[in-house]
Design a protein around this motif. Structure first.
Motif, PDB file in Angstrom:
ATOM      1  N   VAL A   1      23.469  -8.562  16.565  1.00  0.00           N
ATOM      2  CA  VAL A   1      23.161  -7.529  17.771  1.00  0.00           C
ATOM      3  C   VAL A   1      22.660  -6.263  17.377  1.00  0.00           C
ATOM      4  O   VAL A   1      23.371  -5.429  16.711  1.00  0.00           O
ATOM      5  CB  VAL A   1      24.316  -7.477  18.810  1.00  0.00           C
ATOM      6  CG1 VAL A   1      23.943  -6.577  19.988  1.00  0.00           C
ATOM      7  CG2 VAL A   1      24.677  -8.852  19.192  1.00  0.00           C
ATOM      8  N   THR A   2      21.378  -5.973  17.744  1.00  0.00           N
ATOM      9  CA  THR A   2      20.786  -4.620  16.833  1.00  0.00           C
ATOM     10  C   THR A   2      21.105  -3.605  18.101  1.00  0.00           C
ATOM     11  O   THR A   2      21.084  -3.801  19.301  1.00  0.00           O
ATOM     12  CB  THR A   2      19.466  -4.793  16.863  1.00  0.00           C
ATOM     13  OG1 THR A   2      18.610  -3.394  16.487  1.00  0.00           O
ATOM     14  CG2 THR A   2      18.638  -5.277  18.171  1.00  0.00           C
ATOM     15  N   PRO A   3      21.459  -2.311  17.743  1.00  0.00           N
ATOM     16  CA  PRO A   3      21.580  -1.174  18.627  1.00  0.00           C
ATOM     17  C   PRO A   3      20.194  -0.689  19.355  1.00  0.00           C
ATOM     18  O   PRO A   3      20.390   0.234  20.065  1.00  0.00           O
ATOM     19  CB  PRO A   3      22.158  -0.101  17.603  1.00  0.00           C
ATOM     20  CG  PRO A   3      21.775  -0.347  16.525  1.00  0.00           C
ATOM     21  CD  PRO A   3      21.458  -1.792  16.254  1.00  0.00           C
ATOM     22  N   GLY A   4      19.164  -1.374  18.822  1.00  0.00           N
ATOM     23  CA  GLY A   4      17.925  -0.773  19.605  1.00  0.00           C
ATOM     24  C   GLY A   4      17.137   0.045  18.901  1.00  0.00           C
ATOM     25  O   GLY A   4      17.665   0.590  17.947  1.00  0.00           O
ATOM     26  N   THR A   5      15.687  -0.174  18.697  1.00  0.00           N
ATOM     27  CA  THR A   5      14.829   0.663  17.868  1.00  0.00           C
ATOM     28  C   THR A   5      14.355   2.050  18.465  1.00  0.00           C
ATOM     29  O   THR A   5      14.031   2.827  17.822  1.00  0.00           O
ATOM     30  CB  THR A   5      13.688  -0.289  17.887  1.00  0.00           C
ATOM     31  OG1 THR A   5      14.025  -1.556  17.406  1.00  0.00           O
ATOM     32  CG2 THR A   5      12.696   0.445  16.743  1.00  0.00           C
ATOM     33  N   VAL A   6      14.456   2.385  19.830  1.00  0.00           N
ATOM     34  CA  VAL A   6      14.469   3.657  20.065  1.00  0.00           C
ATOM     35  C   VAL A   6      15.421   4.090  20.984  1.00  0.00           C
ATOM     36  O   VAL A   6      16.890   3.858  20.834  1.00  0.00           O
ATOM     37  CB  VAL A   6      12.921   3.731  20.832  1.00  0.00           C
ATOM     38  CG1 VAL A   6      12.829   5.407  21.215  1.00  0.00           C
ATOM     39  CG2 VAL A   6      11.879   3.233  20.089  1.00  0.00           C
TER      40      VAL A   6
ATOM     41  N   ARG B   1       4.932   5.298  14.744  1.00  0.00           N
ATOM     42  CA  ARG B   1       6.050   5.688  13.629  1.00  0.00           C
ATOM     43  C   ARG B   1       6.732   4.203  13.401  1.00  0.00           C
ATOM     44  O   ARG B   1       6.939   4.345  12.259  1.00  0.00           O
ATOM     45  CB  ARG B   1       6.945   6.569  14.040  1.00  0.00           C
ATOM     46  CG  ARG B   1       7.905   7.009  13.048  1.00  0.00           C
ATOM     47  CD  ARG B   1       8.715   8.389  13.373  1.00  0.00           C
ATOM     48  NE  ARG B   1       9.469   8.001  14.791  1.00  0.00           N
ATOM     49  CZ  ARG B   1      10.240   9.168  15.244  1.00  0.00           C
ATOM     50  NH1 ARG B   1      10.356  10.217  14.729  1.00  0.00           N
ATOM     51  NH2 ARG B   1      10.924   8.930  16.365  1.00  0.00           N
ATOM     52  N   ILE B   2       7.153   3.618  14.401  1.00  0.00           N
ATOM     53  CA  ILE B   2       7.910   2.530  14.054  1.00  0.00           C
ATOM     54  C   ILE B   2       7.239   1.399  13.469  1.00  0.00           C
ATOM     55  O   ILE B   2       7.547   0.624  12.359  1.00  0.00           O
ATOM     56  CB  ILE B   2       8.228   1.764  15.465  1.00  0.00           C
ATOM     57  CG1 ILE B   2       9.508   2.887  16.130  1.00  0.00           C
ATOM     58  CG2 ILE B   2       8.904   0.330  15.278  1.00  0.00           C
ATOM     59  CD1 ILE B   2       9.783   2.178  17.541  1.00  0.00           C
ATOM     60  N   VAL B   3       5.849   1.030  13.771  1.00  0.00           N
ATOM     61  CA  VAL B   3       4.812   0.156  13.086  1.00  0.00           C
ATOM     62  C   VAL B   3       4.698   0.438  11.825  1.00  0.00           C
ATOM     63  O   VAL B   3       4.533  -0.332  10.851  1.00  0.00           O
ATOM     64  CB  VAL B   3       3.623   0.232  13.942  1.00  0.00           C
ATOM     65  CG1 VAL B   3       2.471  -0.745  13.030  1.00  0.00           C
ATOM     66  CG2 VAL B   3       3.687  -0.486  15.292  1.00  0.00           C
TER      67      VAL B   3
ATOM     68  N   PRO C   1      13.885   9.334  13.143  1.00  0.00           N
ATOM     69  CA  PRO C   1      13.350   8.082  13.186  1.00  0.00           C
ATOM     70  C   PRO C   1      14.272   7.070  13.078  1.00  0.00           C
ATOM     71  O   PRO C   1      15.555   7.383  12.347  1.00  0.00           O
ATOM     72  CB  PRO C   1      12.501   8.201  11.584  1.00  0.00           C
ATOM     73  CG  PRO C   1      12.526   9.516  11.609  1.00  0.00           C
ATOM     74  CD  PRO C   1      13.556  10.376  12.137  1.00  0.00           C
ATOM     75  N   PRO C   2      13.904   5.796  13.487  1.00  0.00           N
ATOM     76  CA  PRO C   2      15.199   4.826  13.128  1.00  0.00           C
ATOM     77  C   PRO C   2      15.596   4.448  11.929  1.00  0.00           C
ATOM     78  O   PRO C   2      14.658   4.726  10.920  1.00  0.00           O
ATOM     79  CB  PRO C   2      14.729   3.374  14.092  1.00  0.00           C
ATOM     80  CG  PRO C   2      13.002   3.778  13.984  1.00  0.00           C
ATOM     81  CD  PRO C   2      12.888   5.061  14.124  1.00  0.00           C
TER      82      PRO C   2
END
Length: 441
Positions: free
Chosen positions: A414-419, A229-231, A188-189
């Motif tokens: 800057v985010t590395p991304g969620t998936v 899962r993210i939500v 999971p993130p």
């Protein structure tokens, strides 16, 4: 044509790759105004598949040369009576060929095997692509080291004798790195908490929580269960605002409607917002996605802004703006293109401006034009996602990952991304849900 026939296989593939690349440039300029968006999208997909597979073919020839020809090609028995002893070599050749075919099929699955949940063949082919990238990099590094050994040893005996061992070592390291990457990508993130001071933020909004998502890439290897899962994780953070900074999807709404349904379950107190990334324009269905997101309570910021305030305190607010991705103009997508002045028109100079801009390059351009913006939220880089692509991502982006202070009054996150994108691996990076707490400076 006579000169072309004399080229090596690698040379011919290189020429073909160049032809495909220039055809993409021509179609983006000459044909862009003469055909509709749907036709341009189909043409782009065909050209993209040709370009990717041309590049992969160059790497496949290199891999075959080192992993098959050098390891077992010269050892195959010539005598017909020894054919029983040759079966391990034949099995190895067949396994490597199947692996390369699957890697080449990965992007085909992106266009033809997209549904509510990832198709097993998509997951397998993109996993093979990840292994391909790692193996090719290691073989090239060891090949370079071997050439250096030849130079310094003044002879080829030592270097040639070591090339087989280097190939075996590259294969072993690839297996270990790929296993780690698949394991890390399946996690999971992680939730990363960041405090950001904003000048001119009203005291009543101190502590406001903005949850940042980006680069979910719903498509061949990311489906409904991962989004759900993210939500769930986002809702557990009890955010005031949720922002999605582009690359939510890799296909059309008609294919991913069921996969994207969990977005309707987001429960921020003050609203959810979305700005486009480059992949939304690759789908040629941006307007369809805008309509879908609005139906789920998520407001697209299409070179526009919204005033964010707490209930009963409408006099205290900040401006949340979003711009179209840089590539909207490059693709000449009708009615779209980055326009920061339009996005922030109506924002007060007495209130902070938070801008959603998918690409760090866009963030850099925007701040040169509007240095009064307080905070820019970006994604796009994936923090490299997969080593050795990390090196390339670091070199080509002005901001790579994390929080940057650009000036006395402006920050960029800057985010590395969620998936992840396509390849279900992460090496040297971790998927992230970012909780940004705004503080009055």
């Amino acid at each position: 044509m006579f000169g072309f026939s004399r080229l090596s296989a690698e040379g011919k593939v290189g020429v073909a790759t160049g032809v495909v690349f220039f055809s993409m440039l021509i179609s983006r300029t000459v044909l862009s105004e003469r055909v509709d968006v749907g036709t341009r999208a189909r043409l782009f997909r065909a050209q993209f598949l040709l370009l990717i597979n041309s590049l992969l073919l160059l790497g496949s020839l290199y891999i075959w040369k080192h992993v098959v020809t050098r390891l077992c090609g010269a050892r195959l028995p010539a005598a017909s009576g020894a054919s029983a002893r040759a079966w391990p070599h034949r099995c190895w050749r067949a396994a490597v060929l199947l692996f390369l075919v699957l890697a080449h099929c990965s992007y085909l699955s992106m266009f033809y095997l997209v549904g509510t949940e990832p198709h097993w063949l998509s997951l397998l082919s993109f996993s093979c692509l990840g292994v391909y990238v790692i193996l090719l990099f290691l073989l090239m590094v060891f090949g370079f080291a071997n050439r250096m050994l030849q130079m310094f040893c003044k002879g080829s005996v030592v270097a040639v004798s070591s090339s087989g061992r280097q190939t075996v070592l590259a294969l072993m390291m690839t297996v270990m790195l790929a296993a780690y990457g698949l394991f890390n990508g399946a996690q999971p993130p992680q939730v990363v908490e960041v405090e950001v001071p904003l000048e001119k933020l009203p005291a009543s909004m101190d502590g406001l929580k903005v949850v940042l998502l980006s680069d979910i890439h719903l498509g061949p290897t990311v489906g409904r269960s991962q989004l759900q899962r993210i939500v769930t994780m986002v809702n557990q953070l009890e955010p005031d605002v949720v922002v999605i900074v582009g690359d939510l999807t890799d296909s059309q709404v008609t294919r991913l409607r069921m996969a994207a349904e969990p977005l309707a379950l987001l429960r921020p107190r003050l609203g959810s917002y979305f700005a486009t990334g480059n992949h939304e324009y690759y789908t040629a269905d941006v307007d369809g996605w805008f309509e879908f997101l609005r139906s789920k309570g998520i407001e697209p910021l299409h070179n526009s802004h919204a005033r964010v305030s707490r209930p009963g305190q409408t006099q205290d607010w900040f401006c949340l703006a979003g711009i179209d991705d840089l590539e909207a103009s490059m693709l000449r997508y009708p009615g779209h293109g980055m326009d920061v002045e339009k996005a922030v028109s109506g924002c007060s100079e007495e209130r902070p401006i938070v801008l959603l801009a998918h690409q760090p390059h866009a963030a850099k351009q925007v701040l040169q034009q509007r240095p009064d913006i307080s905070l820019v939220l970006s994604g796009h880089t994936h923090a490299g996602q997969l080593f050795p692509l990390t090196i390339l991502a670091f070199l080509v982006n002005p901001y790579f990952c994390g929080l940057y202070r650009v000036s006395e009054h402006t920050l960029i996150y800057v985010t590395p991304g969620t998936v992840y994108y396509g390849i279900p691996m992460r090496i040297g990076s971790r998927a992230e849900i970012t909780q940004i707490t705004l503080r009055s400076a």
